[in-house]
Design a protein around this motif. Structure first.
Motif, short mmCIF file in Angstrom:
data_model
loop_
_atom_site.label_atom_id
_atom_site.label_comp_id
_atom_site.label_asym_id
_atom_site.label_seq_id
_atom_site.Cartn_x
_atom_site.Cartn_y
_atom_site.Cartn_z
N ASP A 34 0.86 -1.19 0.00
CA ASP A 34 0.00 0.00 0.00
C ASP A 34 0.90 1.23 0.00
OD1 ASP A 34 -3.25 0.16 0.85
OD2 ASP A 34 -2.15 2.04 1.01
N TYR A 153 -12.41 8.58 -13.38
CA TYR A 153 -12.54 7.22 -12.85
C TYR A 153 -13.07 6.28 -13.94
CZ TYR A 153 -13.71 3.56 -9.41
OH TYR A 153 -13.79 2.38 -8.70
N THR A 188 -16.72 0.15 1.55
CA THR A 188 -15.31 0.31 1.97
C THR A 188 -15.11 1.80 2.27
OG1 THR A 188 -14.40 0.94 -0.17
CG2 THR A 188 -14.64 -1.44 0.24
P1 NAD Z 1 -10.09 1.79 -0.23
O1 NAD Z 1 -9.96 3.26 -0.26
O2 NAD Z 1 -10.74 1.13 0.94
O3 NAD Z 1 -8.66 1.09 -0.43
C1 NAD Z 1 -7.78 1.53 -1.44
C2 NAD Z 1 -6.37 1.35 -0.94
O4 NAD Z 1 -5.50 1.76 -2.00
C3 NAD Z 1 -6.05 2.24 0.27
O5 NAD Z 1 -5.44 1.45 1.29
C4 NAD Z 1 -5.07 3.28 -0.28
O6 NAD Z 1 -4.09 3.70 0.65
C5 NAD Z 1 -4.45 2.52 -1.44
N1 NAD Z 1 -3.88 3.42 -2.46
C6 NAD Z 1 -4.41 4.57 -2.93
N2 NAD Z 1 -3.58 5.13 -3.83
C7 NAD Z 1 -2.50 4.31 -3.93
C8 NAD Z 1 -1.31 4.33 -4.68
N3 NAD Z 1 -1.03 5.33 -5.51
N4 NAD Z 1 -0.44 3.31 -4.54
C9 NAD Z 1 -0.70 2.28 -3.69
N5 NAD Z 1 -1.80 2.23 -2.93
C10 NAD Z 1 -2.70 3.21 -3.06
O7 NAD Z 1 -10.86 1.40 -1.58
P2 NAD Z 1 -11.57 0.07 -2.08
O8 NAD Z 1 -13.01 0.38 -2.18
O9 NAD Z 1 -11.10 -1.12 -1.34
O10 NAD Z 1 -11.02 0.05 -3.58
C11 NAD Z 1 -10.10 -0.90 -4.07
C12 NAD Z 1 -10.24 -0.98 -5.58
O11 NAD Z 1 -11.56 -1.38 -5.92
C13 NAD Z 1 -10.02 0.36 -6.30
O12 NAD Z 1 -9.31 0.13 -7.50
C14 NAD Z 1 -11.43 0.82 -6.59
O13 NAD Z 1 -11.48 1.68 -7.71
C15 NAD Z 1 -12.10 -0.51 -6.86
N6 NAD Z 1 -13.54 -0.46 -6.72
C16 NAD Z 1 -14.13 -0.10 -5.55
C17 NAD Z 1 -15.51 -0.04 -5.48
C18 NAD Z 1 -16.23 0.36 -4.22
O14 NAD Z 1 -17.43 0.62 -4.31
N7 NAD Z 1 -15.60 0.41 -3.07
C19 NAD Z 1 -16.27 -0.38 -6.60
C20 NAD Z 1 -15.64 -0.75 -7.78
C21 NAD Z 1 -14.26 -0.79 -7.83
#
Ligand code: NAD
Length: 247
Positions: A34, A153, A188
């Protein structure tokens, strides 16, 4: 999956943390990576306290050198790389195209799209050394359809789906399977930190199942794609969205 080594980016929170924990429960060595080392350390400790094998590594996926470091350190510690989950991502600005700040556009593309390319660029040569592997890239339902005020996005996630197909074609004969996962809205910090309760309630209604998804539900799909059970699956996009895209 026992004894296989995986890298998961963005594993300090949300979906990535759930994947890291599920992989560790299968007996995999897990690199919990991370940009926020503190959160990666926390998840790593939760895994190792339960007898799982994991290390925490700090890396910003928008920096190619840090993606290279991640693979190098993984090989140093575990000698091989079998599975990579390019999961880290951010939400980006909420503005229509004409008002979307240029620097925000560049940031979300650099993290959510280029970060996945940089990841695979270094992961694939490592996987070729052990004659195969599986990569799962985190797209979104917004890799298939648009959403008002989310151009950065949406563009990045559509890009992840195309990039996944391309890498899958290039490495299919070399036994590296590359797939993308498209979650609907998952509960999340990405959502709960950025949206009000009324907004979350409205979002729930977009899912025929009538609720937000859970990180663990996405992790189960990722585990299946990473495993030999999905041995004929490559270049695919799997949505996991409570029916969102079926409307
Ligand atoms: P989250 O914010 O809970 O976790 C994301 C993590 O990525 C965090 O720990 C953050 O520190 C880390 N991060 C951010 N920028 C970074 C970087 N440049 N390098 C390394 N780490 C980095 O989010 P989440 O909901 O668990 O999302 C995870 C993935 O799932 C993302 O790609 C998001 O786009 C995708 N996603 C999420 C959802 C949703 O509804 N939560 C839906 C579709 C897709």
């Amino acid at each position: 999956m026992k004894g296989k080594t995986s890298i998961i980016t963005g594993a300090g929170s949300g979906i990535g943390a759930a994947i890291a924990k599920l992989f560790a429960e299968q007996g995999m060595n897990v690199v919990v990576s991370d940009i926020d080392l503190k959160s990666a350390n926390k998840i790593t400790k939760q895994i190792t306290n339960k007898g799982g094998k994991a290390i925490a590594l700090e890396a910003d996926i928008s920096k190619p050198a840090e993606c290279e470091y991640l693979v190098k350190e993984t090989l140093k510690k575990y000698k091989r790389l079998d599975v990579a989950v390019n999961n880290a991502g951010i939400g980006g600005a909420q503005k229509p195209v004409g008002e979307y700040p240029i620097d925000e556009w560049q940031k979300v593309i650099e993290i959510n799209l280029s970060g996945v390319f940089y990841g695979m660029h270094y992961q694939i040569p490592a996987m070729l050394k052990n004659k195969g592997g599986a990569i799962i890239n985190m797209a979104s339902i917004l890799g298939q359809v648009g959403a008002v005020n989310s151009s950065g996005y949406v563009a990045a996630k559509h890009g992840v789906v195309g990039l996944t197909q391309n890498a899958a074609l290039e490495y299919a004969k070399k036994k590296i399977r590359v797939n993308a996962v498209g979650p609907g809205y998952i509960k999340t910090p990405l959502l709960t930190d950025n949206l009000e309760k009324e907004q979350l309630d409205a979002i729930k209604e977009l899912h025929p199942i009538g609720r937000l998804g859970k990180p663990q539900e996405v992790a189960e799909l990722v585990l299946w794609l990473a495993s030999e059970k999905a041995s004929f699956v490559t270049g695919a996009y799997y949505n996991i969205d409570g029916g969102y895209l079926a409307r």
